[in-house]
Design a protein around this motif. Structure first.
Motif, PDB file in Angstrom:
ATOM      1  N   SER A 322       0.263  -3.323  29.064  1.00  7.61           N
ATOM      2  CA  SER A 322      -1.119  -3.348  29.543  1.00  7.61           C
ATOM      3  C   SER A 322      -1.807  -4.640  29.115  1.00  7.61           C
ATOM      4  N   ILE A 323      -2.586  -5.208  30.029  1.00  4.32           N
ATOM      5  CA  ILE A 323      -3.416  -6.378  29.703  1.00  4.32           C
ATOM      6  C   ILE A 323      -4.886  -6.050  29.956  1.00  4.32           C
ATOM      7  N   LYS A 324      -5.217  -4.773  30.017  1.00  5.63           N
ATOM      8  CA  LYS A 324      -6.574  -4.343  30.368  1.00  5.63           C
ATOM      9  C   LYS A 324      -7.618  -4.878  29.396  1.00  5.63           C
ATOM     10  N   LYS A 325      -7.258  -5.042  28.136  1.00  7.27           N
ATOM     11  CA  LYS A 325      -8.240  -5.456  27.137  1.00  7.27           C
ATOM     12  C   LYS A 325      -8.739  -6.887  27.349  1.00  7.27           C
ATOM     13  N   PHE A 326      -8.050  -7.650  28.189  1.00  7.74           N
ATOM     14  CA  PHE A 326      -8.463  -9.027  28.425  1.00  7.74           C
ATOM     15  C   PHE A 326      -9.482  -9.154  29.561  1.00  7.74           C
ATOM     16  N   ASN A 327      -9.750  -8.038  30.257  1.00  3.54           N
ATOM     17  CA  ASN A 327     -10.762  -8.020  31.329  1.00  3.54           C
ATOM     18  C   ASN A 327     -10.535  -9.101  32.379  1.00  3.54           C
ATOM     19  N   VAL A 328      -9.302  -9.232  32.789  1.00  2.85           N
ATOM     20  CA  VAL A 328      -8.954 -10.181  33.841  1.00  2.85           C
ATOM     21  C   VAL A 328      -7.946  -9.483  34.754  1.00  2.85           C
ATOM     22  N   SER A 329      -7.971  -9.806  36.034  1.00  5.37           N
ATOM     23  CA  SER A 329      -7.032  -9.165  36.945  1.00  5.37           C
ATOM     24  C   SER A 329      -5.602  -9.568  36.592  1.00  5.37           C
ATOM     25  N   SER A 330      -4.669  -8.700  36.932  1.00  6.90           N
ATOM     26  CA  SER A 330      -3.273  -8.995  36.613  1.00  6.90           C
ATOM     27  C   SER A 330      -2.772 -10.222  37.374  1.00  6.90           C
ATOM     28  N   LEU A 331      -3.305 -10.448  38.577  1.00  6.07           N
ATOM     29  CA  LEU A 331      -2.907 -11.624  39.342  1.00  6.07           C
ATOM     30  C   LEU A 331      -3.418 -12.893  38.679  1.00  6.07           C
ATOM     31  N   ASP A 332      -4.687 -12.910  38.285  1.00  6.25           N
ATOM     32  CA  ASP A 332      -5.239 -14.086  37.612  1.00  6.25           C
ATOM     33  C   ASP A 332      -4.526 -14.344  36.290  1.00  6.25           C
ATOM     34  N   PHE A 333      -4.264 -13.276  35.555  1.00 12.54           N
ATOM     35  CA  PHE A 333      -3.544 -13.409  34.289  1.00 12.54           C
ATOM     36  C   PHE A 333      -2.186 -14.064  34.522  1.00 12.54           C
ATOM     37  N   SER A 334      -1.460 -13.589  35.529  1.00 15.48           N
ATOM     38  CA  SER A 334      -0.113 -14.096  35.800  1.00 15.48           C
ATOM     39  C   SER A 334      -0.136 -15.545  36.275  1.00 15.48           C
ATOM     40  N   ILE A 335      -1.107 -15.876  37.116  1.00 13.88           N
ATOM     41  CA  ILE A 335      -1.213 -17.252  37.616  1.00 13.88           C
ATOM     42  C   ILE A 335      -1.556 -18.214  36.483  1.00 13.88           C
ATOM     43  N   LYS A 336      -2.515 -17.840  35.642  1.00 10.66           N
ATOM     44  CA  LYS A 336      -2.909 -18.711  34.521  1.00 10.66           C
ATOM     45  C   LYS A 336      -1.779 -18.845  33.512  1.00 10.66           C
TER      46      LYS A 336
END
Length: 384
Positions: A322-336
């Motif tokens: 889970s990456i929910k705690k970062f408050n960013v979409s999973s797509l944006d997280f993966s791209i960054k």
């Protein structure tokens, strides 16, 4: 003339898995943990047998259903491994990978406005076929149950339009499995209902600490089940493109029509390679499985040490933190993550809307690559 293209085809989106994997190619130092491609080579005895098949000129069309010896070997394999009984002559079709098996099975049973139940998050390959058939995917959230489906969840989603339930365990993308008791409850719920079950068991040989059990083992279920499998994951033969459909004759006789006219037969050389895999490579997956368990344990401990919430996988070679705690979409997280650290993972949203808030990491890579990947992920998380 683009306006004349079938609108159902235009509605289908490309797989985000391949998009992220392809995007990683522009970075020479990238660690690519996206595609479910075993990093093991196909066992040598299988490759040698395929070469021998070429030398023996087994290069013509085979029976549409596949060479009989291969169907017989597939029947023996799942009987000895999982206590499943299917007639090699009438109840097995050799397909171009499990991907074709999914396609022609769904297109055989679905009609417009049918509903298909899918435990989510789930592999991306089902929804496009369902949509193309004019049917409706109904996603069932399994996140509160460690990504494992149960009868109670199914019961909440059943309607008069429910035509099919898809089971895919061990699961892509979560690595979760289903035990015999959970399957028994599902069988009890559905035994008197006219609902097909497509059981995608392509990762059956990569069940870690339990014995794989199929919904088709229940006598009240066998006539409803279309069981899918293949040698891609079990024998590291993804490129050979050999899958199997196991189903009662009344189903295979209809599915066969789509297979016959769509592809004629699977590649003859690949079929002979698969024959060797299922006979003299009966336990080829064991050494791979042991390595996957080591990698699973390493990745799991690394993610926990980073403060991520994650369910420990019991099969396949994926993990779904889970990456929910970062408050960013999973797509944006993966791209960054790819842009900043040159680490490619798959956004959870690729696996249905219920996958949002997660990322999928494939540990079908060498330990060196996994160590590099975890260093990059840790650095990225520390920068957030």
């Amino acid at each position: 003339m683009s306006c004349t293209i079938n609108p159902l085809v235009k509605k289908i989106e490309l797989s985000p898995i391949r998009e992220l994997s392809d995007a990683a190619l522009k970075y020479c130092d990238a660690v690519n943990l996206t595609v479910g491609q075993p990093d093991f080579t196909t066992p040598e005895h299988i490759k040698l047998y395929a070469k021998k098949a070429i030398d023996n000129n087994h290069t013509s069309y085979t029976s549409n259903s596949g060479i009989f010896n291969l169907r017989e070997a597939a029947s023996n394999f799942i009987n000895k491994k999982y206590n499943l009984s299917y007639n090699a002559d009438k109840e097995i079709i050799v397909t171009n990978g499990a991907t074709e098996a999914i396609d022609i099975s769904l297109r055989t049973i679905l009609e417009k406005n049918d509903e298909v139940l899918l435990p989510a998050p789930i592999y991306v390959g089902y929804e496009p076929v369902i949509t193309f058939c004019g049917a409706k995917p109904v996603y069932m959230d399994t996140s509160s149950n460690n990504f494992v489906l149960n009868a109670e969840i199914i019961k909440r989603h059943l309607t008069e339009k429910t035509k099919c339930l898809i089971l895919c365990y061990p699961c892509n993308p979560t690595g979760s499995i289903m035990d015999k008791n959970a399957l028994a409850e599902i069988a009890k719920l559905l035994k008197d209902k006219d609902i097909f079950i497509i059981s995608d068991e392509i990762y059956s040989e990569l069940t870690f600490n339990n014995t794989h059990y199929s919904i088709a083992n229940f006598k009240d279920m066998r006539d409803k089940v279309i069981l899918l499998n293949g040698v891609s994951k079990s024998h590291s033969m993804t490129g050979w493109r050999i899958g199997f459909i196991f189903a009662p004759e009344y189903l295979t006789s209809q599915i066969f029509k789509l297979h016959q006219y769509g592809t004629t037969c699977s590649c003859s050389i690949s079929q002979y390679a698969a024959l060797e895999a299922l006979t003299n490579g009966f336990n080829d997956s064991e050494y791979m499985k042991k390595e996957y368990i080591k990698r699973r344990d390493f990745i799991y401990e690394e993610l926990i040490s980073m403060g991520l919430t994650v369910v420990k996988p019991e099969g396949a070679f994926y993990i779904f933190p889970s990456i929910k705690k970062f408050n960013v979409s999973s797509l944006d997280f993966s791209i960054k993550l790819l842009e900043k650290e040159h680490l490619a993972v798959v956004p959870g949203s690729a696996f249905s809307p219920l996958g949002e808030g997660y990322i999928r990491i494939s540990y079908a890579a060498s330990m060196n690559e996994l160590k590099r990947g975890m260093e990059k992920l840790r650095h990225f998380i520390n920068s957030l």
